[in-house]
Design an enzyme around this catalytic site. Sequence first.
Site, mmCIF file in Angstrom:
data_model
loop_
_atom_site.group_PDB
_atom_site.id
_atom_site.type_symbol
_atom_site.label_atom_id
_atom_site.label_comp_id
_atom_site.label_asym_id
_atom_site.label_seq_id
_atom_site.Cartn_x
_atom_site.Cartn_y
_atom_site.Cartn_z
ATOM 1 N N SER A 68 -3.092 -2.402 -0.376
ATOM 2 C CA SER A 68 -2.813 -3.290 0.755
ATOM 3 C C SER A 68 -2.388 -2.489 1.994
ATOM 4 O O SER A 68 -3.108 -1.595 2.433
ATOM 5 C CB SER A 68 -1.751 -4.309 0.339
ATOM 6 O OG SER A 68 -1.653 -5.352 1.266
ATOM 7 N N ASP B 7 -11.369 -11.059 -1.296
ATOM 8 C CA ASP B 7 -9.944 -10.805 -1.061
ATOM 9 C C ASP B 7 -9.510 -11.545 0.197
ATOM 10 O O ASP B 7 -10.164 -11.446 1.239
ATOM 11 C CB ASP B 7 -9.747 -9.299 -0.907
ATOM 12 C CG ASP B 7 -8.298 -8.873 -0.739
ATOM 13 O OD1 ASP B 7 -7.422 -9.741 -0.563
ATOM 14 O OD2 ASP B 7 -8.044 -7.659 -0.783
ATOM 15 N N HIS C 239 -6.136 -9.620 -4.800
ATOM 16 C CA HIS C 239 -5.678 -8.598 -3.861
ATOM 17 C C HIS C 239 -4.926 -7.550 -4.670
ATOM 18 O O HIS C 239 -3.843 -7.795 -5.176
ATOM 19 C CB HIS C 239 -4.761 -9.248 -2.823
ATOM 20 C CG HIS C 239 -4.205 -8.301 -1.812
ATOM 21 N ND1 HIS C 239 -4.993 -7.670 -0.883
ATOM 22 C CD2 HIS C 239 -2.934 -7.881 -1.579
ATOM 23 C CE1 HIS C 239 -4.223 -6.912 -0.108
ATOM 24 N NE2 HIS C 239 -2.982 -7.014 -0.517
#
Length: 534
Positions: free
Chosen positions: A207, A429, A458
């Site tokens: 991320s 995602d 994710h």
Amino acid sequence: MFCGATVVLAGTLTAVPANASASHSTNTVQAAAAKVTWKKCATADYPTLQCASVRVPLNYAKPSGKKITLALSRVPHTAKKYQGPLLVNPGGPGGSGLTLAGFVASSLPKKVAAQYDVIGFDPRGVGKSTPALDCKPGYFNPVRPDSVPSTSAIEKANLKRAQSFAKACGSKYKDVLPYINTISAVKDLDSIRKALGAKKINYFGYSYGTYLGAVYAKLYPERVRRLVLDSIVDPTGVWYEDNLDQDYAFDKRHKALMAWIAKHNSTYKLGTDPAKIEAKWYAMRAELAKKPVGGRVKVGASELEDTFTPGGYYNGYWPFLAKAFAAYVGDKNADPLVEAYQNFAAVDASGDNGYSIYTSVQCRDASWPRDWKKWTKDNWAVYKKAPFMTWNNAWYNAPCAFWPTKSLKPVNVANSKLPPVLLFQATDDAATPYQGGVTLHKLLKKSSLVVEQGGGNHGITLSGNTCLDKYLATYLDKGKVPRGSGKVDAVCKKLPDPKPQAAQQNSAQSTLSTAPGAAATGGDTLHGILGFRG
């Protein structure tokens, strides 16, 4: 929406350069001079975990000035073949990486993990690092104003909240805020490298951690040995545009949840038409906006959005969200909904800290519109097409419109100086939409992109997809990446969606556990560590 003193810890093992060759024995490795001293901080799940801390400059332009402390964790290597430190980051900004070190070390194949010192860290301002920021404790306490500013009164109430948070941060941390940003965090990474005695680092980020890694690689390309980035931030949109892009992707993912509920109508009895089920969800939202439910802990419209947002990050939560939704609509029972809020969305002191760093980094990293009319125009336009999370996300970021520090310029992470880099991205995602992976793949000349086709989670490696994990293990073991002839270098099928039977458990709490044995899959464990909003 992406969450001291000098080392005084007694310890054992020491670090060596990251480019140590396979011929180095463990004894030779341990003969290197130590700059970080480790102590045992084992848990039942991570019995070899060690902890330490390092002091770094608050302001790198004044290296002999005020110091802050970074908390570190480590699972030490055990193999004779030592490939150096592997620094891991769970994202955020504002996520703690201490537990992630244990998870990564225990989730990689033993042969691979044994070759690395897996290093976790709490970035500056986070968790056990000091100072740990908490601008306004209880900022997310329910019941908050409705996120959708359908009246001027609602809009003013939300604006007042955002302004108060920005003001509190500026007042409480005036001397610190200018140095809470990605570039400073990247310099911290290099300070950790130096403290470990490593010439180069290996890095594995999820991320926001992908942006942190990409910026490190830009500033210090000669110090990158291996680089793995999973669920990739679009570096060309930081941060205002990236958040608007999220809104479309989260709305699509919310619709995927509605379709899944329709598929399992025999369990949830909400119908077989996803559009009609979605209408029931918005009807539930409207009811909660008028009359929040719950006792000591209440859930209103904004809290409902908070509760269902994690479903956009990880479909392992779908059975619990569907169960709560069905109980409210079918049985007029709000208890499962309140429980789901407490398990998935309620913000504790750690969450307050994470949000304080999230805003501090994002508001400082890049320029945000200072004219609220710009926010209003853009978010209403997105809301018309993607209503699920648009305004909730807008208010989450709204303090940036009033942030007390000046903004920096985003880093152009384009890079042709790196060794082979491995990228992972799911096509659906929501938190870091697919285009981010495509964009970074173009910007990093020697990168390879592995795609999970149809995947919507994710954070996709070390989550049970053996196809993805094989590419990861091969790269960390041998440095080899897949090379395709098209825009994508390798494709893996997504994992099956969850089954509704999981919803028969009494609580969703088990899915939030960070203990490998406590959750049903590696995905459950990983997403308990990664958290939400980043």
